[in-house]
Design an enzyme around this catalytic site. Structure first.
Site, PDB file in Angstrom:
ATOM      1  N   VAL B  37       0.846  -1.196   0.000  1.00 42.21           N
ATOM      2  CA  VAL B  37       0.000   0.000   0.000  1.00 42.21           C
ATOM      3  C   VAL B  37       0.888   1.257   0.000  1.00 42.21           C
ATOM      4  CG1 VAL B  37      -1.589   1.354   1.427  1.00 42.21           C
ATOM      5  CG2 VAL B  37      -2.025  -1.082   1.050  1.00 42.21           C
ATOM      6  N   HIS B  38       1.936   1.220   0.807  1.00 45.28           N
ATOM      7  CA  HIS B  38       2.860   2.361   0.855  1.00 45.28           C
ATOM      8  C   HIS B  38       3.572   2.546  -0.483  1.00 45.28           C
ATOM      9  CE1 HIS B  38       2.030   2.097   5.142  1.00 45.28           C
ATOM     10  NE2 HIS B  38       2.576   3.289   5.276  1.00 45.28           N
ATOM     11  N   ILE B  39       3.935   1.434  -1.097  1.00 44.06           N
ATOM     12  CA  ILE B  39       4.627   1.514  -2.386  1.00 44.06           C
ATOM     13  C   ILE B  39       3.691   2.150  -3.422  1.00 44.06           C
ATOM     14  CG2 ILE B  39       5.539   0.114  -4.310  1.00 44.06           C
ATOM     15  CD1 ILE B  39       6.628  -1.831  -2.120  1.00 44.06           C
TER      16      ILE B  39
END
Ligand code: SF4
Lengths: 300, 207
Positions: B37-39
């Protein structure tokens, strides 16, 4: 003798139940040590964290669920009696048992294929479940250890080959460095497994086998047993506390296993088990009666 | 050490009340999001499909179970959800806070200087839920509102959870730039040196 499909099925049903139970219940020795540690930890955040840990164990039992969401990479360590009648059937049964337990427990999908980088979705992958084999002469029993290798608790793992002049102190330094950095995130209090040998892969494997030994047991060699106690005391003096928030203790224990080394090398391996040390051991007879010796009194 | 009971959306004013070592119990919206999700948000520049303003992001890869029957709209239940190692998100977290307006990060273990600065800049905090206590956490999530980015797989997707008194959440980074775990690490390092010193002479098996 021809392949016994019925035996495979019985074995896989038994092992699947064994895995499901292991995912939600810590072994007797671990539970005992955790409650002893909780008694000592009466300051700061520690009592609250031990309370939540205890509540978690009770709820996992009551609701019949895996106690931690990371149910790890499934690993088996098999000690197979050379007279166990179903040698051919063991491996297919173990793989099938993991498949079944993944649905039944349920276990998280944790097997990611290397290079192709996708999650297989059923915990079966290339060489996963990982199976380690040992033969036991003159026995008709299958002794099976199951271990859930979680991500957080596998991260501190390492192996390295020291030069003999670095001595056993070099091992201490590597272990203590790792435990005060990566170890803090590995859901302490951890059980620390150390392997000492002549090359890296042997030391690494022995460090994992050391984790299969009960908490509080000691190496048969008195010097090694003393080193286990000294390391435990030393690590406890650092006071990582439960969850790494600080406390009076750091580890559930230190277990060391060794193999003779080469004169010119001193290899060390380190494996850690988190407080949710899901290790289970069972001894299975040819008629499929069993002794679930890590979880006494449990019927599968 | 004080205890706070917050409900999302959490205001800057609430966040300012909190210091490292305090404990929070959180009611309202908690969304899971970890590495992928962060990526997607930070490296991929995609908008978060969940509105995280004033809310909490939970570094967790849960075990979920579909409880809706065939043909019904999808409905899920949390079987087991617990914090994963927050440090893996260190590279991206500060930018994630800025991009999404998230106020509370929930995870395991500490985070580094980039996130600490991100918490100062965005008036946010990082908190820790006790690791390995995934059934307790699951039972504090009373409902699953939905899921986004399920193509990332069950552990990596954004699960929209409704929580009631979710905690204990121990504040490890506050909006003033204090970092509890970094402070602890300094103490552990100095005690480690003393412990190694104490082993000297006990390990001389070679001579
Ligand atoms: S380290 Fe152990 S207890 Fe902690 S999240 Fe991983 S598997 Fe669970």
């Amino acid at each position: 003798m021809s392949y016994d499909k019925a035996a495979e099925e019985r074995l896989s049903e038994l092992v699947s139940a064994f895995i499901c139970h292991a995912s939600g219940h810590l072994p007797d020795d671990v539970r005992k040590r955790l409650s002893e540690m909780a008694e000592v930890e009466n300051e700061g955040f520690a009592p609250e964290i031990y309370n939540v840990m205890k509540k978690n164990m009770e709820m996992a039992d009551k609701l019949g669920r895996p106690s931690c969401q990371d149910t790890g990479i499934p690993q088996f360590f098999a000690r197979v009696g050379t007279k166990f009648p179903f040698l051919d059937e063991i491996e297919p049964a173990l793989i099938d048992a993991v498949k079944k337990a993944t649905e039944r427990a349920p276990l998280r999908h944790n097997a990611v294929e290397v290079f192709d980088e996708y999650n297989t979705g059923n915990n079966i992958g290339h060489k996963v479940p990982w199976i380690d084999w040992e033969l036991v002469q003159d026995s008709d029993q299958l002794e099976l250890y199951f271990y859930m290798a979680g991500g957080g608790c596998s991260l501190p793992g390492m192996a390295k080959v020291l030069m003999p002049l670095e001595g056993y102190e070099g091992i201490a330094k590597a272990v203590f460095d790792q435990m005060t950095t990566y170890g803090v995130n590995a859901c302490p209090p951890c059980l620390v497994g150390i392997g000492i040998a002549g090359s890296a892969e042997v030391a690494a494997k022995l460090s994992k086998k050391a984790l299969l030994r009960p908490v509080g047991s000691h190496n048969e060699n008195p010097k090694a047993a003393q080193m286990e106690k000294d390391f435990e005391e030393g690590l406890n003096s650092i006071g990582l506390g439960p969850g790494g928030f600080g406390g009076k203790l750091s580890v559930m224990g230190v277990n060391i296993e060794q193999a003779a080394r080469h004169p010119a090398t001193l290899a060390m391996g380190l494996s850690t088990a988190c407080w949710a040390h899901r290790r289970a051991g069972i001894r299975i007879s040819p008629d499929f009666t069993y002794d679930f010796f890590t979880h006494k009194g449990v019927t599968l | 050490m004080s205890t706070f009971y917050f409900t999302t959306p959490v205001s800057d004013e609430d966040i300012r009340k909190v210091h490292i070592g305090d404990v929070i119990y959180l009611t309202g919206d908690i969304t899971t999001g970890r590495d992928d999700v962060h990526i997607r948000v930070v490296n991929g520049g995609k908008d978060s499909p969940v509105d995280l303003k004033g809310k909490a992001i939970f570094h967790a890869g849960p075990i979920m179970k579909k409880i809706s029957a065939e043909g019904e709209p999808d409905k899920y239940k949390v079987i087991s959800v617990g914090p994963t190692t927050s440090m893996r998100m260190e590279k991206a977290e500060a930018e994630f806070l800025k991009a999404t307006g998230t106020k509370i990060i929930i995870g395991k273990g500490g985070m580094g200087p980039k996130t600490t600065q991100g918490c100062v800049d965005n008036c946010a905090i990082h908190t820790i839920f006790p690791g390995g206590c995934a059934v307790v956490a699951a039972e504090e999530c009373v409902d699953v509102e939905g899921v986004e980015w399920l193509d990332l797989g069950m552990p990596e997707a954004m699960w929209k959870l409704k929580a009631e008194n979710f905690g204990p959440l121990i504040v490890s980074i506050d909006s003033y730039g204090n970092n509890l775990i970094e402070n602890n690490k300094v103490e552990f390092q100095s005690k480690k040196e003393a412990a190694l010193e104490g082993l000297k002479g006990k390990l001389d098996f070679m001579h």
